[in-house]
Design a protein around this motif. Structure first.
Motif, PDB file in Angstrom:
ATOM      1  N   ASP A   1      28.332  48.728  45.764  1.00 40.51           N
ATOM      2  CA  ASP A   1      28.777  48.422  44.393  1.00 40.51           C
ATOM      3  C   ASP A   1      29.945  49.297  43.984  1.00 40.51           C
ATOM      4  O   ASP A   1      30.895  48.854  43.352  1.00 40.51           O
ATOM      5  N   ASP A   2      29.804  50.592  44.360  1.00 43.50           N
ATOM      6  CA  ASP A   2      30.891  51.546  44.055  1.00 43.50           C
ATOM      7  C   ASP A   2      32.203  51.096  44.659  1.00 43.50           C
ATOM      8  O   ASP A   2      33.252  51.100  44.014  1.00 43.50           O
ATOM      9  N   GLU A   3      32.089  50.717  45.958  1.00 46.00           N
ATOM     10  CA  GLU A   3      33.291  50.262  46.689  1.00 46.00           C
ATOM     11  C   GLU A   3      33.937  49.084  45.982  1.00 46.00           C
ATOM     12  O   GLU A   3      35.132  49.043  45.749  1.00 46.00           O
ATOM     13  N   ARG A   4      33.047  48.106  45.629  1.00 47.35           N
ATOM     14  CA  ARG A   4      33.578  46.900  44.966  1.00 47.35           C
ATOM     15  C   ARG A   4      34.223  47.242  43.625  1.00 47.35           C
ATOM     16  O   ARG A   4      35.273  46.736  43.263  1.00 47.35           O
ATOM     17  N   GLY A   5      33.535  48.126  42.899  1.00 46.30           N
ATOM     18  CA  GLY A   5      34.059  48.551  41.582  1.00 46.30           C
ATOM     19  C   GLY A   5      35.417  49.189  41.730  1.00 46.30           C
ATOM     20  O   GLY A   5      36.341  48.920  40.964  1.00 46.30           O
ATOM     21  N   LYS A   6      35.529  50.052  42.779  1.00 48.30           N
ATOM     22  CA  LYS A   6      36.786  50.761  43.006  1.00 48.30           C
ATOM     23  C   LYS A   6      37.894  49.750  43.328  1.00 48.30           C
ATOM     24  O   LYS A   6      39.007  49.823  42.809  1.00 48.30           O
ATOM     25  N   GLU A   7      37.491  48.811  44.176  1.00 52.16           N
ATOM     26  CA  GLU A   7      38.486  47.813  44.589  1.00 52.16           C
ATOM     27  C   GLU A   7      38.942  46.972  43.397  1.00 52.16           C
ATOM     28  O   GLU A   7      40.118  46.666  43.219  1.00 52.16           O
ATOM     29  N   ARG A   8      37.963  46.617  42.559  1.00 50.90           N
ATOM     30  CA  ARG A   8      38.300  45.828  41.370  1.00 50.90           C
ATOM     31  C   ARG A   8      39.247  46.618  40.459  1.00 50.90           C
ATOM     32  O   ARG A   8      40.224  46.096  39.931  1.00 50.90           O
ATOM     33  N   ALA A   9      38.925  47.916  40.333  1.00 52.83           N
ATOM     34  CA  ALA A   9      39.777  48.771  39.488  1.00 52.83           C
ATOM     35  C   ALA A   9      41.182  48.840  40.063  1.00 52.83           C
ATOM     36  O   ALA A   9      42.188  48.741  39.336  1.00 52.83           O
ATOM     37  N   ASN A  10      41.246  48.991  41.395  1.00 55.70           N
ATOM     38  CA  ASN A  10      42.560  49.047  42.057  1.00 55.70           C
ATOM     39  C   ASN A  10      43.348  47.764  41.829  1.00 55.70           C
ATOM     40  O   ASN A  10      44.528  47.781  41.534  1.00 55.70           O
TER      41      ASN A  10
END
Ligand code: ADP
Length: 454
Positions: free
Chosen positions: A5-14
């Motif tokens: 989830d963290d990874e996805r969140g980070k990617e979405r933020a990016n």
């Protein structure tokens, strides 16, 4: 899993961050929009940079029979473009995404090209080109007042990612599409305004040009008419007067020939006839003299006039003729020159004739500048001088004395009366008119007019 989830969140933020930057760049372009084509191209380019989309193109709807969507800008790998640009189709809502977007005025997107039935016909090639999702965003601007700025087009974006478009993403790109629409519409509106004012000023300058042309034609006609009126009136009266002695000359000459042709020739009768010819010749000469005398006796409306003003008036009158002969004018008009007592109309005729003669004398000149120079000066305590010079063909020395004779002309259609009349006019003013060769070319005419008012 929390890590995922963290990874996805980070990617979405990016991604959000990247998109924000992309939109900022797009905004910059639209803010400074100079040319429509440049702006469209820049937007496509920005959208395909940073890996946001693999391919972007903008199409405008043509009003042709097939309702073609013509690509006007593209960036990225445009492998499938050929298959898309004619795809608005025959129905009102059109075919293909671009056609749907144009037909409905709403965005249409496909999140999996490989399976979506709407990609039938072009999907396989698109997948092969590496596209997974795509969207067509309408670019539609209505303007009731000005048909000119009506914009009908689509912005088409292709992503390598499946399920690329969610509601938020679509909303973002719809915002971008509507900014683009507004910017282009505003630019067209400006252009339309510029065009209208451009057309208006063009019309104004065309009208001005027409008025100037008409004025020039009128001037040229006036110049010619006043010359012809003067010449025509004189010629008519001379022709009328002279016709009789001329007819008699011909009759008597023919009679003399007949007497001489007789066997044996009748010399006495021939002599009588020839004497009559001589007498007729004298009569004709007297008639011409009396025509010239007419000018001397013609009632004159003499006023004190500024010869500089007179020169300027005649130059204005002859401006179009001067231009037509491609002649440059140089004037040296003396300030504060004493006024001459003269008949304005008659002096105008003299100046007109001298100027028109000068222009004609320069017609054949091609190897040097054609210059008409007019000077005014004080001659002495009793008179003023006007000089009219040209750089024309000049006068042969043997003709110099004859140019003031009535009917002397070297021109094919000349009448040979102008200078003779000019001289009569100037002499009746108590002045003189003479000619001399110009240095190094051409001819200079000198008009001297008295200034002493008695
Ligand atoms: P026309 O112009 O009808 O010939 P003019 O009496 O005005 O009659 O002129 C007589 C002649 O004088 C002209 O035919 C021409 O040979 C000569 N002439 C007059 N002005 C000039 C000039 N500026 N340069 C050269 N020749 C001139």
């Amino acid at each position: 899993m929390p890590g995922e989830d963290d990874e996805r969140g980070k990617e979405r933020a990016n991604r959000f961050d990247r998109r924000l930057r992309t939109f900022c760049r797009c905004n910059d372009v639209l803010f400074q929009i100079g040319s429509e084509q440049e702006a469209l191209q820049s937007i496509c380019k920005i959208l395909t940079e940073d890996d946001e989309f693999r391919f972007a193109w903008i199409g405008y709807c043509e009003d042709d029979r097939d309702r073609t969507i013509r690509p006007v800008a593209k960036a990225g790998d445009g492998y499938v473009l050929e298959r898309l640009w004619n795809s608005r189709g025959k129905t009102e809502t059109g075919e293909g995404l671009a056609g749907f977007a144009l037909g409905t005025g709403k965005p249409h997107w496909i999140n999996d090209i490989s399976t979506d039935p709407r990609a039938f016909g072009w999907g396989a090639a698109a997948v092969e080109a590496g596209y997974a999702s795509c969207i067509a965003l309408p670019l539609i601007a209505h303007n009731q007042q000005r048909g000119l700025i009506d914009l009908r087009g689509t912005l088409n974006l292709y992503s390598a990612e499946r399920e690329f478009f969610d509601d938020t993403t679509v909303e973002h790109y719809m915002d971008l599409a509507s900014c683009l629409t507004q910017a282009v519409a505003a630019l067209r509106d400006d252009l339309a305004n510029d065009l209208t004012s451009g057309v208006k000023s063009l019309r104004a300058s065309e009208e001005r040009k027409r008025a100037e042309d008409a004025l020039q034609t009128a001037r040229a006609e006036l110049t010619r008419a006043s010359r012809l009126t003067m010449m025509g009136q004189i010629a008519a009266s001379i022709a009328h007067e002279i016709n009789q002695p001329l007819a008699a000359t011909i009759a008597n000459g023919s009679a003399a020939l007949r007497w001489l042709a007789k066997q044996p020739p009748d010399l006495e009768e021939a002599q009588v006839a020839l004497n009559c010819v001589v007498a007729d010749g004298h009569r004709a000469g007297q008639i011409i003299e009396s025509v010239r005398a007419m000018f001397k006796q013609a009632p004159q409306a003499k006023i004190l006039l500024d010869v500089n003003d007179l020169v300027r008036e005649v130059l204005t009158l002859t401006r179009s003729e001067i231009q037509r002969h491609r002649v440059a004018v140089q004037t040296e008009l003396m300030d504060g020159i004493p006024k001459a007592l003269a008949d304005r109309i008659q002096l105008q005729q003299v100046m007109l004739n001298l100027i028109l003669n000068a222009l004609e004398a320069m017609d054949a000149v091609t190897d040097r500048p054609r210059v008409l120079s007019i000077k005014s000066a004080i001659r002495d305590s009793k008179g003023v001088l006007i000089m009219v010079g040209d750089t024309g063909i000049g006068i042969e020395p043997q003709n110099m004395r004859r140019i003031f004779d009535s009917f002397f002309t070297t021109k094919l259609h000349g009448m040979g009366m102008g200078l003779s009349i000019c001289r009569s006019i100037i002499e009746t003013h108590g002045g003189s008119l003479s000619a001399s060769s110009g240095d190094p070319h051409g001819t200079v005419f000198q008009v001297i007019l008295p200034t002493n008012v008695e």
